[in-house]
Motif scaffolding. Structure first.
Motif, PDB file in Angstrom:
ATOM      1  N   UNK A   1      33.579 -32.279  68.053  1.00 24.60           N
ATOM      2  CA  UNK A   1      34.238 -31.016  67.325  1.00 24.60           C
ATOM      3  C   UNK A   1      33.571 -29.735  67.754  1.00 24.60           C
ATOM      4  N   UNK A   2      34.716 -28.910  68.147  1.00 24.66           N
ATOM      5  CA  UNK A   2      34.336 -27.416  68.643  1.00 24.66           C
ATOM      6  C   UNK A   2      33.509 -26.780  67.242  1.00 24.66           C
ATOM      7  N   UNK A   3      32.610 -26.053  67.462  1.00 26.13           N
ATOM      8  CA  UNK A   3      31.715 -25.288  66.577  1.00 26.13           C
ATOM      9  C   UNK A   3      32.531 -24.711  65.530  1.00 26.13           C
ATOM     10  N   UNK A   4      33.628 -23.832  66.005  1.00 25.36           N
ATOM     11  CA  UNK A   4      34.265 -23.176  65.089  1.00 25.36           C
ATOM     12  C   UNK A   4      35.443 -24.110  63.983  1.00 25.36           C
ATOM     13  N   UNK A   5      35.221 -25.200  64.451  1.00 26.82           N
ATOM     14  CA  UNK A   5      36.303 -26.240  63.702  1.00 26.82           C
ATOM     15  C   UNK A   5      35.412 -26.791  62.260  1.00 26.82           C
ATOM     16  N   UNK A   6      34.040 -26.850  62.429  1.00 27.24           N
ATOM     17  CA  UNK A   6      33.142 -27.282  61.332  1.00 27.24           C
ATOM     18  C   UNK A   6      33.389 -26.568  60.129  1.00 27.24           C
ATOM     19  N   UNK A   7      33.588 -27.297  59.310  1.00 29.07           N
ATOM     20  CA  UNK A   7      33.667 -26.220  57.789  1.00 29.07           C
ATOM     21  C   UNK A   7      32.331 -26.041  57.021  1.00 29.07           C
ATOM     22  N   UNK A   8      31.789 -24.975  57.674  1.00 31.33           N
ATOM     23  CA  UNK A   8      30.353 -24.827  57.353  1.00 31.33           C
ATOM     24  C   UNK A   8      30.341 -24.441  55.607  1.00 31.33           C
ATOM     25  N   UNK A   9      31.437 -24.055  54.991  1.00 31.58           N
ATOM     26  CA  UNK A   9      31.662 -23.520  53.708  1.00 31.58           C
ATOM     27  C   UNK A   9      31.412 -24.758  52.741  1.00 31.58           C
ATOM     28  N   UNK A  10      31.640 -26.020  53.431  1.00 29.31           N
ATOM     29  CA  UNK A  10      31.807 -27.281  52.686  1.00 29.31           C
ATOM     30  C   UNK A  10      30.363 -27.849  52.234  1.00 29.31           C
ATOM     31  N   UNK A  11      29.263 -27.134  52.720  1.00 31.61           N
ATOM     32  CA  UNK A  11      28.008 -27.743  52.779  1.00 31.61           C
ATOM     33  C   UNK A  11      26.915 -26.686  52.113  1.00 31.61           C
ATOM     34  N   UNK A  12      25.902 -27.384  51.405  1.00 27.57           N
ATOM     35  CA  UNK A  12      24.741 -26.508  50.962  1.00 27.57           C
ATOM     36  C   UNK A  12      23.638 -26.504  52.028  1.00 27.57           C
ATOM     37  N   UNK A  13      23.595 -27.570  52.936  1.00 23.09           N
ATOM     38  CA  UNK A  13      22.337 -27.544  53.773  1.00 23.09           C
ATOM     39  C   UNK A  13      23.213 -27.978  55.326  1.00 23.09           C
ATOM     40  N   UNK A  14      22.612 -27.392  56.278  1.00 25.36           N
ATOM     41  CA  UNK A  14      23.397 -27.582  57.619  1.00 25.36           C
ATOM     42  C   UNK A  14      21.806 -27.939  58.604  1.00 25.36           C
ATOM     43  N   UNK A  15      21.716 -29.150  59.182  1.00 24.26           N
ATOM     44  CA  UNK A  15      20.706 -29.443  59.984  1.00 24.26           C
ATOM     45  C   UNK A  15      21.213 -29.353  61.247  1.00 24.26           C
ATOM     46  N   UNK A  16      20.578 -28.724  62.152  1.00 22.77           N
ATOM     47  CA  UNK A  16      20.967 -28.989  63.756  1.00 22.77           C
ATOM     48  C   UNK A  16      19.690 -29.368  64.597  1.00 22.77           C
ATOM     49  N   UNK A  17      19.935 -29.826  65.579  1.00 16.28           N
ATOM     50  CA  UNK A  17      18.956 -30.630  66.256  1.00 16.28           C
ATOM     51  C   UNK A  17      18.749 -29.846  67.478  1.00 16.28           C
ATOM     52  N   UNK A  18      17.740 -28.933  67.623  1.00 13.47           N
ATOM     53  CA  UNK A  18      17.441 -27.831  68.629  1.00 13.47           C
ATOM     54  C   UNK A  18      18.585 -26.615  67.860  1.00 13.47           C
TER      55      UNK A  18
END
Length: 355
Positions: free
Chosen positions: A84-101
């Motif tokens: 998934x392209x980053x701009x297509x991730x629905x960040x507004x749907x999440x309370x917590x975002x964990x990335x690896x690096x």
């Protein structure tokens, strides 16, 4: 808390496919999860969605694990699905975002809590992040437990282990325990007078045979897996993480003594699987999980510690109770409480700024 987990395509850890939790399960995850199950329990405990994004950054870990190894990058791009392209991730749907690096350009005013693990503690990203998280991230999760124990402000680094849940592991991998010892491969490398950075070979196999004779118990281990760094395989060993956990869960004992690399992640998995764990007192996870009767100051204590536990059913029950309580406090409830506190702190800061 609604959670998104985000990794890059050239990252051997985690699943090799993006997926929503609603479309998978604890068991089904292993169908797209080759290699180590480091974040499997985290995924299940948070019922998190996974996103795999195109490669946007390359650090020390990526270079060592993938880019310097011929054919690996091509294989990962071939076998990884649902990118998934980053701009297509629905960040507004999440309370917590964990990335690896630290792979995301975090929006400055976004209400979600953005945090990251560094995949390897020897990566310069890890050391730099102990001073301050990269970019607009709120927290750096220091899995070596060498940072702050509490959330006192944002942004900051906090000690935050890989999560473990014995109820989950033992539900998915139920097993009658056998009188057998799972020996972590680094222990056998140490007994073979080899450094853990060296390739697995016949010396380590011979060390395994000698140890089995000394203990007078069957031993199990995985040496071939580390013949390729990160257990890499082409084609990927789909489901191998589940095979490992199932075999581990059959063993009554787990030994990890020797080797100085890492925090001791293997002992967390073993304790969650219900194994009686013998560890060493100078490794971060071992000190938190192992019963005092099961901690070794040096390799020579391993035999007597194991024999003492094996002779006493009362001590065995005490050890298991100790381990379960330690996992609950230090590898589940405690870390999740820190995330909740950080989310509350961020919400308060946003509220004050909006006045």
């Amino acid at each position: 808390m609604k959670t998104a987990l985000i990794k890059q395509v050239l990252d051997v850890f985690g699943p090799w496919a993006g997926m929503k939790w609603k479309d998978t399960s604890a068991e089904k995850l292993f169908e797209v999860w080759p290699g180590k199950a480091v974040y499997w329990e985290l995924t299940c405990m948070l019922e998190a969605d996974w996103y795999v994004i195109p490669q946007v950054a390359s650090g020390d870990y990526t270079r060592v694990a993938i880019e310097t190894m011929p054919g690996r990058a091509e294989a990962m791009r071939k076998y990884t699905k649902n990118v998934t392209n980053v701009e297509d991730i629905p960040f507004d749907e999440y309370d917590l975002v964990i990335s690896f690096d630290a792979i995301l350009t975090v929006p400055r005013e976004h209400p979600a809590l953005f945090v990251y693990y560094a995949q390897e503690h020897w990566d310069r990203l890890y050391t730099e992040s102990l001073a301050r998280p990269r970019g607009n991230y709120d927290l750096f999760l220091a899995h070596m437990l060498d940072s702050n124990a509490e959330v006192s402000g944002l942004p900051q680094a906090i000690s935050f282990p890989y999560l473990h849940d014995p109820n989950l592991v033992q539900r998915v991998f139920p097993s009658e325990k056998r009188e057998a010892v799972w020996v972590e491969w680094r222990t056998l490398m140490t007994l073979a007078m080899k450094d853990s950075s060296e390739p697995w070979g016949p010396e380590s196999e011979a060390a395994g045979r000698r140890l089995a004779e000394l203990l007078d118990l069957p031993i199990r281990y995985r040496g071939v897996l580390v013949a390729q760094t990160y257990g890499f395989a082409d084609p990927p060993a789909w489901g191998d993480a589940a095979v490992y956990l199932r075999e581990l869960a059959e063993c009554k004992y787990f030994v990890s003594v020797g080797g100085r690399i890492g925090a001791g992640q293997g002992i967390g998995e073993a304790a969650a699987a219900g194994c009686i764990c013998i560890g060493q007192e100078d490794r971060a996870y071992h000190k938190l999980i192992c019963h005092p009767a099961c901690l070794c100051a040096y390799m020579g204590e391993m035999y007597e510690r194991l024999q003492a536990v094996a002779r006493s059913p009362v001590l065995q029950a005490e050890v298991i109770a100790w381990q379960n309580a330690a996992l609950e406090e230090h590898f589940a409830r405690g870390p999740l409480r820190l995330l909740q506190e950080a989310m509350s702190l961020k919400a308060k800061k946003r509220s004050v700024a909006a006045r």
